[in-house]
Design a protein around this motif. Structure first.
Motif, PDB file in Angstrom:
ATOM      1  N   GLY A   3       0.782  -1.225   0.000  1.00 37.08           N
ATOM      2  CA  GLY A   3       0.000   0.000   0.000  1.00 37.08           C
ATOM      3  C   GLY A   3       0.816   1.278   0.000  1.00 37.08           C
ATOM      4  O   GLY A   3       0.303   2.318  -0.330  1.00 37.08           O
ATOM      5  N   THR A   4       2.088   1.218   0.337  1.00 41.12           N
ATOM      6  CA  THR A   4       2.900   2.430   0.403  1.00 41.12           C
ATOM      7  C   THR A   4       3.942   2.471  -0.702  1.00 41.12           C
ATOM      8  O   THR A   4       4.820   3.311  -0.680  1.00 41.12           O
ATOM      9  CB  THR A   4       3.631   2.523   1.758  1.00 41.12           C
ATOM     10  N   CYS A   5       3.851   1.566  -1.647  1.00 32.78           N
ATOM     11  CA  CYS A   5       4.884   1.463  -2.656  1.00 32.78           C
ATOM     12  C   CYS A   5       4.497   2.194  -3.937  1.00 32.78           C
ATOM     13  O   CYS A   5       3.371   2.085  -4.416  1.00 32.78           O
ATOM     14  CB  CYS A   5       5.155  -0.007  -2.965  1.00 32.78           C
ATOM     15  N   ASN A   6       5.429   2.966  -4.446  1.00 33.33           N
ATOM     16  CA  ASN A   6       5.293   3.575  -5.765  1.00 33.33           C
ATOM     17  C   ASN A   6       6.670   3.535  -6.409  1.00 33.33           C
ATOM     18  O   ASN A   6       7.613   2.999  -5.845  1.00 33.33           O
ATOM     19  CB  ASN A   6       4.736   5.001  -5.662  1.00 33.33           C
ATOM     20  N   ALA A   7       6.803   4.096  -7.592  1.00 31.36           N
ATOM     21  CA  ALA A   7       8.068   4.024  -8.317  1.00 31.36           C
ATOM     22  C   ALA A   7       9.198   4.679  -7.527  1.00 31.36           C
ATOM     23  O   ALA A   7      10.323   4.157  -7.479  1.00 31.36           O
ATOM     24  CB  ALA A   7       7.921   4.675  -9.693  1.00 31.36           C
ATOM     25  N   ALA A   8       8.927   5.803  -6.889  1.00 36.17           N
ATOM     26  CA  ALA A   8       9.971   6.505  -6.130  1.00 36.17           C
ATOM     27  C   ALA A   8      10.462   5.662  -4.952  1.00 36.17           C
ATOM     28  O   ALA A   8      11.665   5.617  -4.665  1.00 36.17           O
ATOM     29  CB  ALA A   8       9.444   7.847  -5.635  1.00 36.17           C
ATOM     30  N   VAL A   9       9.552   4.981  -4.287  1.00 32.69           N
ATOM     31  CA  VAL A   9       9.928   4.118  -3.162  1.00 32.69           C
ATOM     32  C   VAL A   9      10.754   2.940  -3.663  1.00 32.69           C
ATOM     33  O   VAL A   9      11.761   2.561  -3.046  1.00 32.69           O
ATOM     34  CB  VAL A   9       8.670   3.631  -2.398  1.00 32.69           C
ATOM     35  N   LEU A  14      16.186   0.240  -4.227  1.00 26.91           N
ATOM     36  CA  LEU A  14      17.316  -0.228  -5.021  1.00 26.91           C
ATOM     37  C   LEU A  14      18.584   0.559  -4.706  1.00 26.91           C
ATOM     38  O   LEU A  14      19.663  -0.013  -4.551  1.00 26.91           O
ATOM     39  CB  LEU A  14      16.983  -0.128  -6.514  1.00 26.91           C
ATOM     40  N   GLN A  15      18.460   1.871  -4.621  1.00 29.73           N
ATOM     41  CA  GLN A  15      19.628   2.716  -4.334  1.00 29.73           C
ATOM     42  C   GLN A  15      20.171   2.441  -2.931  1.00 29.73           C
ATOM     43  O   GLN A  15      21.389   2.401  -2.734  1.00 29.73           O
ATOM     44  CB  GLN A  15      19.268   4.187  -4.509  1.00 29.73           C
ATOM     45  N   GLN A  16      19.283   2.249  -1.982  1.00 29.25           N
ATOM     46  CA  GLN A  16      19.704   1.954  -0.615  1.00 29.25           C
ATOM     47  C   GLN A  16      20.460   0.619  -0.560  1.00 29.25           C
ATOM     48  O   GLN A  16      21.481   0.494   0.105  1.00 29.25           O
ATOM     49  CB  GLN A  16      18.490   1.923   0.307  1.00 29.25           C
ATOM     50  N   LYS A  17      19.945  -0.370  -1.274  1.00 26.42           N
ATOM     51  CA  LYS A  17      20.604  -1.679  -1.294  1.00 26.42           C
ATOM     52  C   LYS A  17      21.967  -1.576  -1.965  1.00 26.42           C
ATOM     53  O   LYS A  17      22.938  -2.199  -1.519  1.00 26.42           O
ATOM     54  CB  LYS A  17      19.727  -2.701  -2.021  1.00 26.42           C
ATOM     55  N   GLN A  18      22.091  -0.758  -3.022  1.00 26.68           N
ATOM     56  CA  GLN A  18      23.381  -0.570  -3.687  1.00 26.68           C
ATOM     57  C   GLN A  18      24.400   0.045  -2.726  1.00 26.68           C
ATOM     58  O   GLN A  18      25.549  -0.388  -2.668  1.00 26.68           O
ATOM     59  CB  GLN A  18      23.223   0.317  -4.924  1.00 26.68           C
ATOM     60  N   LYS A  19      23.961   1.031  -1.953  1.00 26.05           N
ATOM     61  CA  LYS A  19      24.851   1.659  -0.968  1.00 26.05           C
ATOM     62  C   LYS A  19      25.277   0.655   0.092  1.00 26.05           C
ATOM     63  O   LYS A  19      26.433   0.622   0.515  1.00 26.05           O
ATOM     64  CB  LYS A  19      24.161   2.854  -0.319  1.00 26.05           C
ATOM     65  N   GLN A  20      24.342  -0.178   0.516  1.00 25.55           N
ATOM     66  CA  GLN A  20      24.645  -1.190   1.530  1.00 25.55           C
ATOM     67  C   GLN A  20      25.653  -2.204   0.988  1.00 25.55           C
ATOM     68  O   GLN A  20      26.590  -2.589   1.689  1.00 25.55           O
ATOM     69  CB  GLN A  20      23.365  -1.901   1.958  1.00 25.55           C
ATOM     70  N   LEU A  21      25.481  -2.618  -0.256  1.00 25.00           N
ATOM     71  CA  LEU A  21      26.412  -3.571  -0.858  1.00 25.00           C
ATOM     72  C   LEU A  21      27.808  -2.963  -0.983  1.00 25.00           C
ATOM     73  O   LEU A  21      28.810  -3.625  -0.719  1.00 25.00           O
ATOM     74  CB  LEU A  21      25.902  -4.009  -2.242  1.00 25.00           C
ATOM     75  N   ARG A  32      17.746  -9.801  -7.198  1.00 25.18           N
ATOM     76  CA  ARG A  32      16.405 -10.075  -6.681  1.00 25.18           C
ATOM     77  C   ARG A  32      16.475 -10.787  -5.338  1.00 25.18           C
ATOM     78  O   ARG A  32      15.651 -10.559  -4.459  1.00 25.18           O
ATOM     79  CB  ARG A  32      15.613 -10.913  -7.685  1.00 25.18           C
ATOM     80  N   SER A  33      17.480 -11.628  -5.171  1.00 26.33           N
ATOM     81  CA  SER A  33      17.600 -12.397  -3.927  1.00 26.33           C
ATOM     82  C   SER A  33      17.959 -11.515  -2.733  1.00 26.33           C
ATOM     83  O   SER A  33      17.875 -11.965  -1.591  1.00 26.33           O
ATOM     84  CB  SER A  33      18.642 -13.501  -4.089  1.00 26.33           C
ATOM     85  N   ASP A  34      18.347 -10.268  -2.980  1.00 26.51           N
ATOM     86  CA  ASP A  34      18.659  -9.330  -1.895  1.00 26.51           C
ATOM     87  C   ASP A  34      17.398  -8.745  -1.265  1.00 26.51           C
ATOM     88  O   ASP A  34      17.479  -8.072  -0.239  1.00 26.51           O
ATOM     89  CB  ASP A  34      19.530  -8.183  -2.405  1.00 26.51           C
TER      90      ASP A  34
END
Length: 92
Positions: A3-9, A14-21, A32-34
């Motif tokens: 319910g809170t998801c849109n393209a910006a979210v 994705l960007q947050q996961k890239q920074k974490q990696l 996808r497995s991340d």
């Protein structure tokens, strides 16, 4: 996530996961497995196939599907046409 998801979210995820990696010392794109199954479904629903989602998030360079591929096909057609012409000339 529901319910809170849109393209910006999705892009932010994705960007947050890239920074974490990157912080973990891994030099790869988010996979996808991340993500949880719900997150993957939302990302693909809003941004399309996984490679296009990575492009939309600015993590992966945008592929030049039309320009480069069209040029390659045109060159291939020209080579094949020339080969056919040379084959016909040797028969005569």
């Amino acid at each position: 996530m529901r319910g809170t998801c849109n393209a910006a979210v999705c892009i932010a995820l994705l960007q947050q996961k890239q920074k974490q990696l990157a912080a973990d010392g891994l030099c790869r794109y988010p996979q996808r497995s991340d993500f949880s199954e719900d997150e993957v479904v939302a990302i693909k629903a809003h941004l399309g196939p996984w490679p296009r989602a990575l492009e939309a998030a600015g993590l992966k360079p945008v592929r030049d599907a039309d320009g480069q591929r069209a040029a390659q096909l045109k060159e291939r057609r020209i080579r094949q046409k020339l080969a056919r012409r040379q084959g016909q000339q040797t028969k005569d």
